[in-house]
Each structure stands twice: as C-alpha cells, then as structure tokens.
Design a protein around this motif. Sequence first.
Motif, short mmCIF file in Angstrom:
data_model
loop_
_atom_site.label_atom_id
_atom_site.label_comp_id
_atom_site.label_asym_id
_atom_site.label_seq_id
_atom_site.Cartn_x
_atom_site.Cartn_y
_atom_site.Cartn_z
N GLU A 1 0.80 -1.21 0.00
CA GLU A 1 0.00 0.00 0.00
C GLU A 1 0.85 1.28 0.00
N ASP A 2 2.01 1.21 0.63
CA ASP A 2 2.83 2.43 0.72
C ASP A 2 4.30 2.07 0.93
N SER A 3 5.08 3.10 0.93
CA SER A 3 6.52 2.95 1.15
C SER A 3 6.94 3.99 2.18
N ARG A 4 7.81 3.60 3.10
CA ARG A 4 8.25 4.52 4.14
C ARG A 4 9.78 4.61 4.13
N SER A 5 10.27 5.81 4.43
CA SER A 5 11.72 6.03 4.47
C SER A 5 12.11 6.53 5.85
N TYR A 6 13.29 6.10 6.30
CA TYR A 6 13.80 6.50 7.61
C TYR A 6 15.26 6.89 7.47
N VAL A 7 15.68 7.85 8.28
CA VAL A 7 17.09 8.25 8.33
C VAL A 7 17.50 8.19 9.80
N LYS A 8 18.61 7.49 10.05
CA LYS A 8 19.11 7.38 11.42
C LYS A 8 20.57 7.84 11.43
N PRO A 9 20.88 8.78 12.32
CA PRO A 9 22.27 9.26 12.38
C PRO A 9 23.21 8.21 12.98
N VAL A 10 24.48 8.28 12.57
CA VAL A 10 25.51 7.36 13.07
C VAL A 10 26.71 8.21 13.49
N GLU A 11 27.18 7.96 14.71
CA GLU A 11 28.39 8.64 15.20
C GLU A 11 29.35 7.59 15.73
N LYS A 12 30.55 7.58 15.18
CA LYS A 12 31.60 6.63 15.58
C LYS A 12 31.11 5.19 15.51
N GLY A 13 30.33 4.89 14.48
CA GLY A 13 29.87 3.52 14.25
C GLY A 13 28.67 3.11 15.07
N GLN A 14 28.06 4.03 15.81
CA GLN A 14 26.91 3.72 16.66
C GLN A 14 25.77 4.69 16.35
N SER A 15 24.55 4.19 16.45
CA SER A 15 23.38 5.04 16.28
C SER A 15 22.66 5.13 17.62
N THR A 16 22.09 6.28 17.89
CA THR A 16 21.31 6.45 19.13
C THR A 16 19.93 5.81 18.98
N TYR A 17 19.55 5.43 17.76
CA TYR A 17 18.26 4.79 17.50
C TYR A 17 18.45 3.28 17.43
N GLN A 18 17.39 2.58 17.73
CA GLN A 18 17.39 1.12 17.61
C GLN A 18 17.53 0.77 16.13
N LEU A 19 18.46 -0.13 15.79
CA LEU A 19 18.67 -0.51 14.40
C LEU A 19 18.03 -1.87 14.12
N MET A 20 17.41 -1.98 12.95
CA MET A 20 16.91 -3.27 12.49
C MET A 20 18.12 -4.13 12.13
N PRO A 21 17.98 -5.44 12.09
CA PRO A 21 19.13 -6.30 11.72
C PRO A 21 19.72 -5.93 10.36
N GLU A 22 18.87 -5.55 9.40
CA GLU A 22 19.37 -5.18 8.06
C GLU A 22 20.15 -3.87 8.11
N GLU A 23 19.70 -2.94 8.93
CA GLU A 23 20.43 -1.68 9.10
C GLU A 23 21.78 -1.93 9.75
N GLN A 24 21.79 -2.79 10.76
CA GLN A 24 23.06 -3.13 11.42
C GLN A 24 24.00 -3.82 10.44
N GLN A 25 23.43 -4.68 9.60
CA GLN A 25 24.23 -5.37 8.59
C GLN A 25 24.85 -4.36 7.60
N ALA A 26 24.05 -3.39 7.15
CA ALA A 26 24.56 -2.35 6.23
C ALA A 26 25.65 -1.53 6.93
N LEU A 27 25.43 -1.20 8.20
CA LEU A 27 26.43 -0.43 8.96
C LEU A 27 27.73 -1.23 9.11
N ASP A 28 27.61 -2.49 9.45
CA ASP A 28 28.81 -3.35 9.60
C ASP A 28 29.56 -3.46 8.28
N GLU A 29 28.80 -3.61 7.17
CA GLU A 29 29.43 -3.71 5.85
C GLU A 29 30.21 -2.44 5.51
N ALA A 30 29.62 -1.28 5.78
CA ALA A 30 30.29 0.00 5.50
C ALA A 30 31.55 0.15 6.36
#
Length: 171
Positions: free
Chosen positions: A135-164
């Motif tokens: 029905e729809d699409s949603r976008s989110y932006v989460k800041p990262v400082e020194k490899g950590q985010s103050t927001y809870q990360l989904m497993p896929e987001e953590q995977q993308a962060l680890d890859e980077a």
Amino acid sequence: MDIQEITKFALNNIIPILAGLGVIAVILLALLINLYMKVSYMKKRYRKMMTGADGANLERMLIGHLNEIQAVSDENAAIKRENERLDNLLQLAITRVGVVRFRAFDDMGSDLSYAVALLDSYNDGVILTSIFGREDSRSYVKPVEKGQSTYQLMPEEQQALDEAMRKGATA
C-alpha cells in the motif's frame, strides 16, 4: 773556520760558485716560465668555464637556476599544504557505503526494501532505510556517530552499517 778562511775560499773559487748560481738561476727561470704557462692555461679554462655555451655568464646561470629551484620548492610546499587540506576534507567525505536489500514483509515478492549506510572515515554518517509495502513505502534516516546510532537498528540496518565499517577497516 773563521770569516777570513771563508772569504779566502770564496775568492779562490768565485768562478765555480758563480757558475753554480747561474745554473740555479736558469733552473728557477725555467720553473717560473713553466708556472706562468700553467697559470695562463688555468685562467683560459676558468674564463671558458665561467662563460656558458651561449655566451651567458655561468655565475648568473647558476644563480638563475638556484632561484628556479627555490620557486619549485615553494610551489611544492604550497602543493603539499593543499594536499593536506584536501586529505583532511576527504576524511569528512562519504567514502564507506554498505547496502543491504531485503524483503520487509513475507507476503511481498522481491527484495524491494533496502538499508544504506553512508559513512565518512570516522564512521560518522547516516543510515537510510526504505520499507516497501503493498500500500505504501516509508523512508527512515538514522544518524551514526563513531559507528553507533542512538536509534534502535533493524538487523538489516546493522548489517549495512557493519558492511560499511568493514570497507573502511580494509582500506
């Protein structure tokens, strides 16, 4: 021997003494002529060396080259400063990217959702996430400082962060 005996000996042998002194004088004259010729030859070579092939003075030519060397040295120092400035700026540029595509919902057909981690060399940046549904699409932006985010990360987001971050660790 006293002075009178020496005088008597000198008067009796004046001709051989004068002949010896004459021979010594001739030898000294020959040495003087030889030295004069050598000095003259060296002066000629010096003048030739001090005048370049095109008639330019060698001293002026050397001073000109030293000035050119100083100008090149100054330019190299300026290039080095600019290079350091660009290197410092590049440290803040996005150079580490991790992308993970995933299926957000079991009832959806393909991997249309994604998480993208964009980091600089200090592991600072953002994670962009797009969740695609029927029905729809949603976008989110989460800041990262020194490899950590103050927001809870989904497993896929953590995977993308680890890859980077891994890309930065091997660079």
